[in-house]
Write a protein that holds these residues in place. Sequence first.
Motif, short mmCIF file in Angstrom:
data_model
loop_
_atom_site.label_atom_id
_atom_site.label_comp_id
_atom_site.label_asym_id
_atom_site.label_seq_id
_atom_site.Cartn_x
_atom_site.Cartn_y
_atom_site.Cartn_z
N UNK A 19 9.89 -4.94 5.76
CA UNK A 19 10.33 -5.40 4.45
C UNK A 19 9.25 -5.26 3.39
N UNK A 20 7.99 -5.31 3.78
CA UNK A 20 6.91 -5.11 2.80
C UNK A 20 6.94 -3.68 2.27
N UNK A 21 7.04 -2.71 3.19
CA UNK A 21 7.12 -1.32 2.77
C UNK A 21 8.40 -1.07 1.97
N UNK A 22 9.49 -1.71 2.40
CA UNK A 22 10.77 -1.60 1.68
C UNK A 22 10.63 -2.09 0.25
N UNK A 23 9.97 -3.22 0.06
CA UNK A 23 9.80 -3.79 -1.29
C UNK A 23 8.93 -2.88 -2.15
N UNK A 24 7.82 -2.40 -1.62
CA UNK A 24 6.94 -1.50 -2.39
C UNK A 24 7.71 -0.27 -2.84
N UNK A 25 8.43 0.34 -1.89
CA UNK A 25 9.16 1.57 -2.20
C UNK A 25 10.20 1.33 -3.30
#
Length: 317
Positions: A53-59
Amino acid sequence: MSAPAAPRIFISYAHDTAAEHYRQVGTFATFLRARIGLDVRLDQWDDASRIDWSAWAIRNIHAADFVLVIASPNYRRRADGEAPFDEGRGSQFEARIMRDALTRDLERETSRILPVVLPGASVEDIPAFLTPYSTTHFRIPEFTDDGVAGLISAITGRSQNERPVRGIWRGATDSAPGPVLATELPWRDKSADITAGSARIDGISYEHSVVFRTAGPTSGAWAFAEIDLGGSYAHFNAVAGVLDDAEDADFQIGQFCVRLDGEIRHLDHSASGSPRHTELDVTGVRRLRLEIRRPAAGPAARTTRPAALAWGNPTLR
């Protein structure tokens, strides 16, 4: 030509303890996507597989044209550093990314990151890093077209209120401004056979006229010129008539109509040698539409002979 792509929207919000807030955000996101047509991205719709979810949010934050931050007491606490580090890690993380983006490019990110206050919430629930009192925030009183109109204006860059055309500065002299010809003002739209030019009507030349002239038969439909007044004038006058050089001037009849802000305010007709003088009060009027036609010869006629008609020197004061 293909239609332009819909703006991409990322919605950042706090997973509050109240299930109602979670559902309200989902309803709002669905309205924006299904009714307004925005390309909305929401975590609730991406839970079909295991995700970082962290990578999802950044993207999604970086890829979005606009980020909508949904105000709530818990989001404000977490974004402002008032909550424990292990509470609401997602909203804390997303807020940190946005704070960094604002620090990097304040002007651009202020226009891109939009604080939203849903029904039941308050401006007090907007995080401090979004400066709720010194910059715009968007209250959504209801999930309707009118309810989101202000937000959509910010996304499209089109104001809800049209800026009027600036009138003549009346403070430059003690005298009232002189007349202005309609051909010198901005035209919003016009028919293909309408031009601005010289017209001779009943032996008098009008050098700045709205002319309707066709090379061949006409359908009898109204031709028009729509002129932007911007509410800056009070009086309109013009001469309407058949052009002296019309191919069959003795048999030509012209019909003339004036619409002010879409409403018919004058309707008249003129024959060769019988020009009609028109004067109207246009105080506060924004759009002046001058219409002309040569009507068909009878109820069953689909075309009529060439048209040669004009509004002679339409003038505003």
